[in-house]
Design an enzyme around this catalytic site. Structure first.
Site, PDB file in Angstrom:
ATOM      1  N   ASP A   2       0.862  -1.178   0.000  1.00 51.86           N
ATOM      2  CA  ASP A   2       0.000   0.000   0.000  1.00 51.86           C
ATOM      3  C   ASP A   2       0.900   1.231   0.000  1.00 51.86           C
ATOM      4  O   ASP A   2       1.783   1.369   0.854  1.00 51.86           O
ATOM      5  CB  ASP A   2      -0.893   0.022   1.248  1.00 51.86           C
ATOM      6  CG  ASP A   2      -1.958  -1.060   1.207  1.00 51.86           C
ATOM      7  OD1 ASP A   2      -2.251  -1.566   0.111  1.00 51.86           O
ATOM      8  OD2 ASP A   2      -2.497  -1.393   2.281  1.00 51.86           O
ATOM      9  N   ASP A 121     -13.378  -3.981  -1.224  1.00 57.42           N
ATOM     10  CA  ASP A 121     -13.175  -3.723   0.207  1.00 57.42           C
ATOM     11  C   ASP A 121     -14.459  -4.097   0.920  1.00 57.42           C
ATOM     12  O   ASP A 121     -15.495  -3.450   0.731  1.00 57.42           O
ATOM     13  CB  ASP A 121     -12.822  -2.248   0.440  1.00 57.42           C
ATOM     14  CG  ASP A 121     -11.489  -1.880  -0.190  1.00 57.42           C
ATOM     15  OD1 ASP A 121     -10.632  -2.769  -0.310  1.00 57.42           O
ATOM     16  OD2 ASP A 121     -11.301  -0.704  -0.563  1.00 57.42           O
TER      17      ASP A 121
END
Length: 240
Positions: A2, A121
């Site tokens: 990330d 998500d």
């Protein structure tokens, strides 16, 4: 990995994000350690409404001989073309697909399903019920995760990354019920994400969780698990 502001970061349940390392150096380390695939997520490109970090992505792509997937900030087919042109093997789309599901279809038709990954998500909202969240896991879209996975497959996504917000950074294990439910619903590969803490967690999600692959960050970033040792463990377990 990330990425935020050009650095690798990691948080818990998408919160308390902290800087970890330089992405270029970490990418080289993971290749050396034996990672099968590397996924680069620019986690703030969409929320900050800015372009892709093409220079950094190209620099990493040149050093990564393994499959390299890039996600975050993709808004157009031109963005995908640009990423593929500089060395990405696949792209991961999320927000744009929710905003315009036909984008999945257009991307798959132009570039091939094998290059298009739909990232989800997901957070549990009830018994055996999960919802799709956006904006860093803060906004519930009201979309059922299983139904969205099915639609993504029908529109042409070649793989699904299932990010469990509940498990993110917790190291308590993947959400086996979630990955199994999605794997039972679709025919394309499922990449489980969120919750890895031990080698056994990987083995369990790849068997009982029915995932095709397992994505992890914290345990590798902080050298709690060595990739080569993990692969050796999984091979041994598979041969029992």
């Amino acid at each position: 990995m990330d990425i935020d502001k050009g650095k690798v970061v990691k948080g818990q349940k998408f919160l308390n994000v902290k800087e970890v390392a330089d992405p270029f150096e970490l990418a080289k380390k993971y290749v050396k350690d034996g990672a099968d695939e590397l996924i680069f997520y620019d986690i703030t490109a969409t929320t900050e409404n800015r372009g892709l970090m093409l220079d950094l992505i190209e620099k990493i792509a040149k050093e990564v001989p393994i499959p390299f997937t890039v996600g975050g900030g993709i808004r157009t087919l031109e963005d995908i073309q640009n990423l593929l042109d500089i060395g990405a093997d696949k792209v991961s789309i999320n927000s744009i697909a929710i905003k315009d599901p036909t984008f999945i279809q257009s991307a798959a038709k132009k570039f091939g399903s094998e290059r298009i990954i739909l990232s989800m998500d997901v957070q549990k909202i009830g018994d055996s019920k999960w919802s799709i969240f956006v904006k860093g896991g803060t906004v519930d879209t009201g979309m059922d995760a299983i139904e969205w996975a099915l639609r993504g497959e029908q529109l042409g996504a070649g793989e699904l990354v299932v990010n469990s917000i509940d498990g993110d950074g917790e190291k308590d294990g993947y959400d086996l019920e979630l990955t199994r439910a999605i794997a039972d619903a679709v025919r394309i590969p499922i990449i489980a994400s969120g919750g890895a803490g031990t080698m056994e967690h990987f083995q369990t999600v790849l068997t009982k969780g029915k995932a095709s692959a397992a994505l992890a960050a914290s345990v590798f970033h902080f050298e709690e698990i060595n990739i080569a040792e993990l692969k050796s463990f999984l091979k041994k377990e598979n041969n029992k």
